[in-house]
Design a protein around this motif. Sequence first.
Motif, short mmCIF file in Angstrom:
data_model
loop_
_atom_site.label_atom_id
_atom_site.label_comp_id
_atom_site.label_asym_id
_atom_site.label_seq_id
_atom_site.Cartn_x
_atom_site.Cartn_y
_atom_site.Cartn_z
N GLY A 228 0.72 -1.36 0.09
CA GLY A 228 -0.04 -0.11 0.04
C GLY A 228 0.76 1.13 -0.02
N ARG A 229 0.01 2.36 -0.13
CA ARG A 229 0.65 3.77 -0.02
C ARG A 229 -0.55 4.62 0.94
N MET A 230 -0.13 4.31 2.28
CA MET A 230 -1.10 4.60 3.32
C MET A 230 -1.13 6.31 3.52
N ASP A 231 -0.29 6.82 2.90
CA ASP A 231 -0.40 8.28 2.91
C ASP A 231 -1.40 8.88 1.99
N ARG A 232 -1.76 8.14 0.99
CA ARG A 232 -2.88 8.22 -0.03
C ARG A 232 -3.96 7.44 0.22
N GLY A 233 -3.97 6.67 1.46
CA GLY A 233 -4.93 5.68 1.83
C GLY A 233 -5.43 4.63 0.80
N GLU A 234 -4.23 4.11 -0.10
CA GLU A 234 -4.40 3.26 -1.19
C GLU A 234 -3.74 1.69 -0.75
N ALA A 235 -4.73 0.84 -0.94
CA ALA A 235 -4.21 -0.53 -1.13
C ALA A 235 -4.11 -0.94 -2.61
N LEU A 236 -2.74 -1.25 -2.71
CA LEU A 236 -2.64 -1.57 -4.30
C LEU A 236 -2.54 -2.88 -4.46
N ALA A 237 -2.53 -3.84 -3.82
CA ALA A 237 -2.57 -5.44 -4.05
C ALA A 237 -2.81 -6.04 -2.57
N VAL A 238 -3.58 -7.08 -2.51
CA VAL A 238 -3.29 -8.08 -1.62
C VAL A 238 -2.88 -9.53 -1.97
#
Length: 240
Positions: A228-238
């Motif tokens: 993820g990129r938590m500064d953007r609140g994004e989960a890119l993949a699991v």
Amino acid sequence: MDLRTAFEPEAVTSVVGAGGKKSTLYALAAELNRAVVTATVRIPPFEDRVERLELTETPAATVPDNERWPLGVVPGRDGNRDRYLGYDTERIDDLAAATEAPILVKADGARTRWLKAPASDEPQVPATSDLVVPVASVRAVGKPIDDEHVHRPERVASLLDRPVGSQIRPTDIVRVLRDERGGLKGIPDSARVVPLLNMVDDDDLESVAEAMAVDLLVDERIDRVVLGRMDRGEALAVIA
């Protein structure tokens, strides 16, 4: 992918490690319909991340009547310092019994570094935690094990059996996250473990993180790994 789907928080989620704990808590709180943000360790002011912040010694009495979400609860300020104190873990257990709202807990500190191994009195994970998220930043790869990039570098170096100042490899981060002296320390046996590889800011880092996730999943305790990129609140993949 939304964070609710990526992490599946339900009751008490404790976030540990380094490289994005607070941003993870705030991003999850913003996405959930209602959530309680709190800590068992000191935490910087976060009034701007919640709809209401309540300073109270009895959060279990405060939360049931709340109508503004997300709600932040802390016991008070750390003297004259610009940060708040955290609750004893037992107080979080009491809070969990008093509300069905998801509770998001900062359960150790890292002073904005990207990797850490906990001290003897860390982390402070409530027994009622049903999800624990050990965090590490992929951006630590290639950086030295030093005070600039690592919280308590001597502990990380000891865990890895390498000298302070050594360059951090992807396998080093995996080992820290999978070690009982690192990312798995103090986790209740009944809790799901979902490591977060954070700061995946470009395609190269995503490729590195994907390989690390596969190595992390060798450990049976780990349910899945979120990139993820938590500064953007994004989960890119699991990766599961």
